[in-house]
Motif scaffolding. Structure first.
Motif, PDB file in Angstrom:
ATOM      1  N   ARG A 185       0.873  -1.063   0.129  1.00  0.00           N
ATOM      2  CA  ARG A 185       0.112   0.029   0.229  1.00  0.00           C
ATOM      3  C   ARG A 185       0.609   1.134  -0.048  1.00  0.00           C
ATOM      4  NH1 ARG A 185      -5.360  -0.438  -0.034  1.00  0.00           N
ATOM      5  NH2 ARG A 185      -6.253  -2.166   1.073  1.00  0.00           N
ATOM      6  N   ARG A 186       2.006   1.277   0.455  1.00  0.00           N
ATOM      7  CA  ARG A 186       2.881   2.529   0.569  1.00  0.00           C
ATOM      8  C   ARG A 186       3.524   2.928  -0.615  1.00  0.00           C
ATOM      9  NH1 ARG A 186       5.952  -0.316   5.114  1.00  0.00           N
ATOM     10  NH2 ARG A 186       4.541   0.566   6.913  1.00  0.00           N
ATOM     11  N   GLN A 187       3.326   2.013  -1.849  1.00  0.00           N
ATOM     12  CA  GLN A 187       3.629   2.232  -3.184  1.00  0.00           C
ATOM     13  C   GLN A 187       2.698   3.322  -3.728  1.00  0.00           C
ATOM     14  OE1 GLN A 187       3.687  -1.192  -5.368  1.00  0.00           O
ATOM     15  NE2 GLN A 187       5.573  -2.275  -4.124  1.00  0.00           N
ATOM     16  N   SER A 188       3.228   4.339  -4.104  1.00  0.00           N
ATOM     17  CA  SER A 188       2.598   5.394  -4.941  1.00  0.00           C
ATOM     18  C   SER A 188       1.519   5.026  -5.812  1.00  0.00           C
ATOM     19  CB  SER A 188       3.194   6.461  -5.258  1.00  0.00           C
ATOM     20  OG  SER A 188       4.122   6.114  -6.326  1.00  0.00           O
ATOM     21  N   ILE A 189       1.947   4.041  -6.829  1.00  0.00           N
ATOM     22  CA  ILE A 189       1.183   3.603  -7.922  1.00  0.00           C
ATOM     23  C   ILE A 189       0.931   2.257  -7.692  1.00  0.00           C
ATOM     24  CG2 ILE A 189       1.066   3.420 -10.433  1.00  0.00           C
ATOM     25  CD1 ILE A 189       2.675   5.945 -10.714  1.00  0.00           C
ATOM     26  N   ILE A 190      -0.114   1.746  -7.630  1.00  0.00           N
ATOM     27  CA  ILE A 190      -0.629   0.350  -7.400  1.00  0.00           C
ATOM     28  C   ILE A 190      -0.951  -0.473  -8.832  1.00  0.00           C
ATOM     29  CG2 ILE A 190      -1.345  -1.513  -6.322  1.00  0.00           C
ATOM     30  CD1 ILE A 190      -1.593   0.133  -3.599  1.00  0.00           C
ATOM     31  N   SER A 191      -0.309  -1.133  -9.473  1.00  0.00           N
ATOM     32  CA  SER A 191      -0.759  -1.895 -10.697  1.00  0.00           C
ATOM     33  C   SER A 191      -2.059  -2.701 -10.209  1.00  0.00           C
ATOM     34  CB  SER A 191       0.457  -2.571 -11.520  1.00  0.00           C
ATOM     35  OG  SER A 191       0.669  -3.750 -10.716  1.00  0.00           O
ATOM     36  N   ARG A 192      -2.633  -3.100 -11.387  1.00  0.00           N
ATOM     37  CA  ARG A 192      -3.705  -4.290 -11.394  1.00  0.00           C
ATOM     38  C   ARG A 192      -3.120  -5.529 -10.662  1.00  0.00           C
ATOM     39  NH1 ARG A 192      -7.971  -5.368 -15.913  1.00  0.00           N
ATOM     40  NH2 ARG A 192      -8.683  -3.507 -15.114  1.00  0.00           N
ATOM     41  N   ARG A 193      -2.068  -6.072 -11.216  1.00  0.00           N
ATOM     42  CA  ARG A 193      -1.568  -7.220 -10.561  1.00  0.00           C
ATOM     43  C   ARG A 193      -1.256  -6.920  -9.194  1.00  0.00           C
ATOM     44  NH1 ARG A 193       3.802  -9.895 -12.964  1.00  0.00           N
ATOM     45  NH2 ARG A 193       4.674  -8.048 -12.005  1.00  0.00           N
ATOM     46  N   ASP A 194      -0.461  -5.687  -8.495  1.00  0.00           N
ATOM     47  CA  ASP A 194      -0.167  -5.442  -7.422  1.00  0.00           C
ATOM     48  C   ASP A 194      -1.656  -5.560  -6.397  1.00  0.00           C
ATOM     49  OD1 ASP A 194       2.663  -5.586  -7.655  1.00  0.00           O
ATOM     50  OD2 ASP A 194       2.508  -3.372  -7.836  1.00  0.00           O
ATOM     51  N   ARG A 195      -2.744  -4.959  -7.012  1.00  0.00           N
ATOM     52  CA  ARG A 195      -4.054  -4.960  -6.198  1.00  0.00           C
ATOM     53  C   ARG A 195      -4.530  -6.177  -6.077  1.00  0.00           C
ATOM     54  NH1 ARG A 195      -5.354  -0.062  -9.781  1.00  0.00           N
ATOM     55  NH2 ARG A 195      -6.283  -1.501 -11.262  1.00  0.00           N
ATOM     56  N   ALA A 196      -4.335  -7.141  -7.150  1.00  0.00           N
ATOM     57  CA  ALA A 196      -4.769  -8.541  -6.971  1.00  0.00           C
ATOM     58  C   ALA A 196      -4.035  -9.269  -5.928  1.00  0.00           C
ATOM     59  CB  ALA A 196      -4.653  -9.343  -8.383  1.00  0.00           C
ATOM     60  N   LYS A 197      -2.490  -8.929  -5.854  1.00  0.00           N
ATOM     61  CA  LYS A 197      -1.708  -9.624  -4.807  1.00  0.00           C
ATOM     62  C   LYS A 197      -2.148  -8.957  -3.570  1.00  0.00           C
ATOM     63  CE  LYS A 197       3.088  -9.400  -3.302  1.00  0.00           C
ATOM     64  NZ  LYS A 197       4.426  -9.043  -3.628  1.00  0.00           N
ATOM     65  N   LEU A 198      -2.321  -7.820  -3.491  1.00  0.00           N
ATOM     66  CA  LEU A 198      -2.819  -7.190  -2.242  1.00  0.00           C
ATOM     67  C   LEU A 198      -3.967  -7.975  -1.535  1.00  0.00           C
ATOM     68  CD1 LEU A 198      -2.308  -5.040   0.111  1.00  0.00           C
ATOM     69  CD2 LEU A 198      -3.580  -3.442  -1.443  1.00  0.00           C
ATOM     70  N   PHE A 199      -5.045  -7.979  -2.474  1.00  0.00           N
ATOM     71  CA  PHE A 199      -6.247  -8.549  -2.130  1.00  0.00           C
ATOM     72  C   PHE A 199      -6.174  -9.935  -1.377  1.00  0.00           C
ATOM     73  CE2 PHE A 199     -10.021 -11.405  -3.273  1.00  0.00           C
ATOM     74  CZ  PHE A 199     -10.982 -10.690  -2.708  1.00  0.00           C
ATOM     75  N   ALA A 200      -5.402 -10.857  -2.169  1.00  0.00           N
ATOM     76  CA  ALA A 200      -4.756 -12.153  -1.866  1.00  0.00           C
ATOM     77  C   ALA A 200      -4.179 -12.080  -0.463  1.00  0.00           C
ATOM     78  CB  ALA A 200      -3.938 -12.906  -2.769  1.00  0.00           C
ATOM     79  N   ILE A 201      -3.334 -11.127  -0.334  1.00  0.00           N
ATOM     80  CA  ILE A 201      -2.843 -10.947   1.192  1.00  0.00           C
ATOM     81  C   ILE A 201      -3.704 -10.980   2.089  1.00  0.00           C
ATOM     82  CG2 ILE A 201      -0.935  -9.529   2.467  1.00  0.00           C
ATOM     83  CD1 ILE A 201       0.505  -9.190  -0.206  1.00  0.00           C
ATOM     84  N   GLU A 202      -4.552  -9.606   1.788  1.00  0.00           N
ATOM     85  CA  GLU A 202      -5.675  -9.428   2.956  1.00  0.00           C
ATOM     86  C   GLU A 202      -6.448 -10.709   3.177  1.00  0.00           C
ATOM     87  OE1 GLU A 202      -6.827  -5.813   1.076  1.00  0.00           O
ATOM     88  OE2 GLU A 202      -5.684  -4.530   2.139  1.00  0.00           O
ATOM     89  N   LYS A 203      -6.860 -11.333   2.279  1.00  0.00           N
ATOM     90  CA  LYS A 203      -7.804 -12.661   2.430  1.00  0.00           C
ATOM     91  C   LYS A 203      -7.267 -13.415   3.296  1.00  0.00           C
ATOM     92  CE  LYS A 203     -10.240 -15.800  -0.118  1.00  0.00           C
ATOM     93  NZ  LYS A 203     -10.563 -16.561  -1.470  1.00  0.00           N
ATOM     94  N   GLY A 204      -5.751 -13.494   3.054  1.00  0.00           N
ATOM     95  CA  GLY A 204      -4.860 -14.512   3.768  1.00  0.00           C
ATOM     96  C   GLY A 204      -4.606 -13.948   5.361  1.00  0.00           C
TER      97      GLY A 204
END
Length: 124
Positions: free
Chosen positions: A89-108
């Motif tokens: 989340r600290r990254q200023s620009i989050i790509s679509r792939r990073d958003r998917a990765k972030l969602f998976a992390i948050e689900k975990g």
């Protein structure tokens, strides 16, 4: 007593943690065992509670130790994933792939803390 013994035996199965392609690991299996145990414990006929009372102290002590270790592991996993999510989340620009990765992390993270909460209920 069988469910209590089953909870701890997942550690002795080699390679069980890495079988993620089928959505199965020892922690999800332990979660299901804990859910079933709590359902049986709450049953009005009281047979589950009576069988626990008749168990050997060493078996019950081993179960408590396994539950405490599992809770600690889930909190560790959850905290690690939370730190990873914060870094992403600290990254200023989050790509679509990073958003998917972030969602998976948050689900975990959610499942880690859910497991820990359920297993804490087992100790109560």
């Amino acid at each position: 007593p069988t469910l209590i013994k089953t909870f701890g035996t997942f550690d002795i199965v080699e390679g069980l943690d890495v079988d993620k392609e089928h959505g199965f690991d020892k922690y999800s299996a332990r979660f299901r065992v804990a859910e079933l145990f709590l359902i049986l414990w709450s049953h009005p006929n009281g047979r589950c509670r009576q069988s626990i009372i008749k168990m050997k102290d060493t078996v019950l002590a081993d179960f408590v130790k396994e539950v405490i270790l599992a809770i600690g592991t889930m909190f560790d996993f959850g905290c690690d994933r939370l730190a990873e999510a914060c870094d992403t989340r600290r990254q200023s620009i989050i790509s679509r792939r990073d958003r998917a990765k972030l969602f998976a992390i948050e689900k975990g993270i959610s499942s880690n803390f859910r497991c820990a909460r359920l297993w804490t209920r087992l100790l109560m």
